[in-house]
Motif scaffolding. Structure first.
Motif, mmCIF file in Angstrom:
data_model
loop_
_atom_site.group_PDB
_atom_site.id
_atom_site.type_symbol
_atom_site.label_atom_id
_atom_site.label_comp_id
_atom_site.label_asym_id
_atom_site.label_seq_id
_atom_site.Cartn_x
_atom_site.Cartn_y
_atom_site.Cartn_z
ATOM 1 N N SER A 9 43.824 58.029 -62.293
ATOM 2 C CA SER A 9 45.011 58.591 -61.651
ATOM 3 C C SER A 9 44.864 58.714 -60.139
ATOM 4 C CB SER A 9 45.330 59.966 -62.253
ATOM 5 O OG SER A 9 45.574 59.853 -63.648
ATOM 6 N N GLY A 10 43.628 58.757 -59.663
ATOM 7 C CA GLY A 10 43.406 58.792 -58.214
ATOM 8 C C GLY A 10 43.576 60.155 -57.595
ATOM 9 N N GLY A 11 42.973 61.145 -58.190
ATOM 10 C CA GLY A 11 43.053 62.474 -57.614
ATOM 11 C C GLY A 11 42.438 63.518 -58.519
ATOM 12 N N VAL A 12 42.569 64.778 -58.087
ATOM 13 C CA VAL A 12 41.929 65.876 -58.800
ATOM 14 C C VAL A 12 42.901 66.568 -59.750
ATOM 15 C CG1 VAL A 12 40.179 66.308 -57.043
ATOM 16 C CG2 VAL A 12 42.417 67.436 -56.853
ATOM 17 N N VAL A 13 42.336 67.142 -60.800
ATOM 18 C CA VAL A 13 43.091 68.014 -61.704
ATOM 19 C C VAL A 13 42.300 69.313 -61.838
ATOM 20 C CG1 VAL A 13 44.121 66.094 -62.975
ATOM 21 C CG2 VAL A 13 41.973 67.099 -63.787
ATOM 22 N N CYS A 14 43.012 70.362 -62.189
ATOM 23 C CA CYS A 14 42.345 71.648 -62.404
ATOM 24 C C CYS A 14 41.700 71.667 -63.789
ATOM 25 C CB CYS A 14 43.346 72.797 -62.257
ATOM 26 S SG CYS A 14 44.645 72.806 -63.512
ATOM 27 N N LYS A 15 40.897 72.682 -64.044
ATOM 28 C CA LYS A 15 40.176 72.732 -65.325
ATOM 29 C C LYS A 15 41.112 72.851 -66.519
ATOM 30 C CE LYS A 15 39.261 77.679 -64.723
ATOM 31 N NZ LYS A 15 38.196 78.718 -64.616
ATOM 32 N N ASP A 16 42.305 73.449 -66.301
ATOM 33 C CA ASP A 16 43.254 73.616 -67.398
ATOM 34 C C ASP A 16 43.979 72.323 -67.749
ATOM 35 O OD1 ASP A 16 42.674 76.342 -67.579
ATOM 36 O OD2 ASP A 16 44.167 76.848 -66.045
ATOM 37 N N CYS A 17 43.984 71.361 -66.817
ATOM 38 C CA CYS A 17 44.708 70.102 -67.043
ATOM 39 C C CYS A 17 43.772 68.930 -67.337
ATOM 40 C CB CYS A 17 45.576 69.776 -65.833
ATOM 41 S SG CYS A 17 46.934 70.933 -65.555
ATOM 42 N N ARG A 18 42.514 69.231 -67.538
ATOM 43 C CA ARG A 18 41.545 68.167 -67.821
ATOM 44 C C ARG A 18 41.653 67.790 -69.293
ATOM 45 N NH1 ARG A 18 35.094 68.787 -68.117
ATOM 46 N NH2 ARG A 18 35.894 70.619 -69.210
ATOM 47 N N CYS A 19 42.585 66.896 -69.571
ATOM 48 C CA CYS A 19 42.793 66.463 -70.951
ATOM 49 C C CYS A 19 43.359 65.042 -70.940
ATOM 50 C CB CYS A 19 43.748 67.410 -71.680
ATOM 51 S SG CYS A 19 45.344 67.586 -70.867
ATOM 52 N N GLY A 20 43.439 64.434 -72.104
ATOM 53 C CA GLY A 20 43.948 63.069 -72.184
ATOM 54 C C GLY A 20 42.827 62.057 -72.181
ATOM 55 N N SER A 21 43.196 60.801 -72.023
ATOM 56 C CA SER A 21 42.216 59.712 -72.132
ATOM 57 C C SER A 21 41.536 59.353 -70.814
ATOM 58 C CB SER A 21 42.909 58.453 -72.686
ATOM 59 O OG SER A 21 43.979 58.065 -71.830
ATOM 60 N N ASP A 22 41.969 59.968 -69.699
ATOM 61 C CA ASP A 22 41.343 59.678 -68.399
ATOM 62 C C ASP A 22 39.865 60.066 -68.407
ATOM 63 O OD1 ASP A 22 43.804 58.892 -67.581
ATOM 64 O OD2 ASP A 22 43.981 60.293 -65.919
ATOM 65 N N VAL A 23 39.101 59.381 -67.554
ATOM 66 C CA VAL A 23 37.709 59.768 -67.316
ATOM 67 C C VAL A 23 37.714 60.743 -66.146
ATOM 68 C CG1 VAL A 23 35.431 58.969 -66.620
ATOM 69 C CG2 VAL A 23 36.825 57.571 -68.157
ATOM 70 N N PHE A 24 37.159 61.927 -66.357
ATOM 71 C CA PHE A 24 37.149 62.952 -65.324
ATOM 72 C C PHE A 24 35.718 63.178 -64.834
ATOM 73 C CE2 PHE A 24 40.843 63.963 -67.971
ATOM 74 C CZ PHE A 24 41.853 63.999 -66.995
ATOM 75 N N ILE A 25 35.579 63.272 -63.517
ATOM 76 C CA ILE A 25 34.274 63.506 -62.899
ATOM 77 C C ILE A 25 34.332 64.841 -62.178
ATOM 78 C CG2 ILE A 25 32.588 62.652 -61.222
ATOM 79 C CD1 ILE A 25 33.814 59.841 -61.655
ATOM 80 N N GLY A 26 33.429 65.739 -62.539
ATOM 81 C CA GLY A 26 33.407 67.051 -61.905
ATOM 82 C C GLY A 26 33.107 66.948 -60.418
ATOM 83 N N LEU A 27 33.888 67.686 -59.602
ATOM 84 C CA LEU A 27 33.704 67.670 -58.149
ATOM 85 C C LEU A 27 33.324 69.062 -57.661
ATOM 86 C CD1 LEU A 27 36.461 65.578 -56.310
ATOM 87 C CD2 LEU A 27 34.106 64.961 -56.802
#
Length: 259
Positions: free
Chosen positions: A181-199
């Motif tokens: 998606s090209g950006g940050v999400v908060c901990k409450d929105c970290r869901c779905g099939s995207d790969v999330f990298i903690g910052l």
């Protein structure tokens, strides 16, 4: 496509060259007005060629080209900057070539948005100058990171680093970067099939500062970071650019092979 003229003059930086015949080369350039352009450098491999070294990779020229059916012909070239110091250091040269891969993967031969082309040209030129004058690998990577962030903004894919992409809340802590998606999400929105990298908060603040500062401007973080920190930030942004590019960058395999 660029406007049809019998001949035209533009500032351009050579990003790739390959052989066309025994004495002629095709030179791929990024130009100030027209974006990516290709030109035939006739006789460039002859000892007394009038084009000669000006057609090497990573040289900025003011060039005159004559329009052709398939390829334009480079008639004249006046060197604006040869960036010679890039060629004296493997890190400088390799990371500069990485920038050419990004440009090749995202840019086109169009004069429909000459304003964007000019901004990308100025960014590319300024970052090459800064890399050429860098004193160590940390400084090289700081400049490459600036390029990664600012280039993606110019092409409409700028990374959102301040607010959650999903709910729009301002993130203070606990941010996760979505490569897709090209950006940050908060901990409450970290869901779905995207790969999330903690910052970590400090990494995010560092990236925001690099994204917002001017090309030759230093941020308050530049003197505080070490090579491991900037390498991690660079690789994060490389994953992001690779995921949106027509093809992933391969230049850095040269450095990896050398250990």
């Amino acid at each position: 496509m660029k406007s049809i003229k019998e001949s035209f003059v533009t500032d351009a930086i050579n990003i790739k060259t390959y052989p066309l015949s025994e004495y002629d080369n095709i030179v791929v350039m990024f130009s100030r007005e027209y974006g990516l352009i290709k030109g035939i450098a006739k006789g460039v491999k002859r000892p007394k060629s009038k084009l000669g070294a000006r057609m090497q990779m990573l040289v900025a020229n003011k060039i005159m080209l004559k329009n052709g059916r398939n390829f334009d012909t480079i008639c004249e070239a006046q060197a604006l900057n040869t960036f010679n110091k890039l060629r004296s250091n493997l890190d400088k040269l390799t990371y500069s070539m990485y920038l050419t891969e990004i440009i090749s993967a995202f840019c086109t031969d169009s004069d429909e948005d000459s304003g964007t082309n000019e901004k990308i040209y100025e960014l590319f030129y300024g970052i090459l100058e800064n890399i050429a004058g860098s004193k160590d690998k940390i400084e090289i990577l700081l400049n490459v990171i600036k390029f990664q962030l600012k280039f993606m903004v110019q092409i409409g894919l700028g990374a959102e680093l301040k607010v959650c992409l999903k709910c729009g809340c301002k993130i203070e802590d606990g941010a996760y970067f979505s490569v897709a998606s090209g950006g940050v999400v908060c901990k409450d929105c970290r869901c779905g099939s995207d790969v999330f990298i903690g910052l970590h908060k400090k990494i995010r603040e560092f990236l925001i500062a690099q994204q917002e500062c001017k090309i030759g401007e230093k941020t308050k973080y530049d003197s505080l970071v070490d090579e491991n920190f900037v390498q991690k930030c660079f690789m994060l942004l490389k994953k992001y650019t690779d995921s949106h590019a027509s093809r992933p960058a391969r230049t850095l395999k040269v450095l990896e092979s050398l250990g």
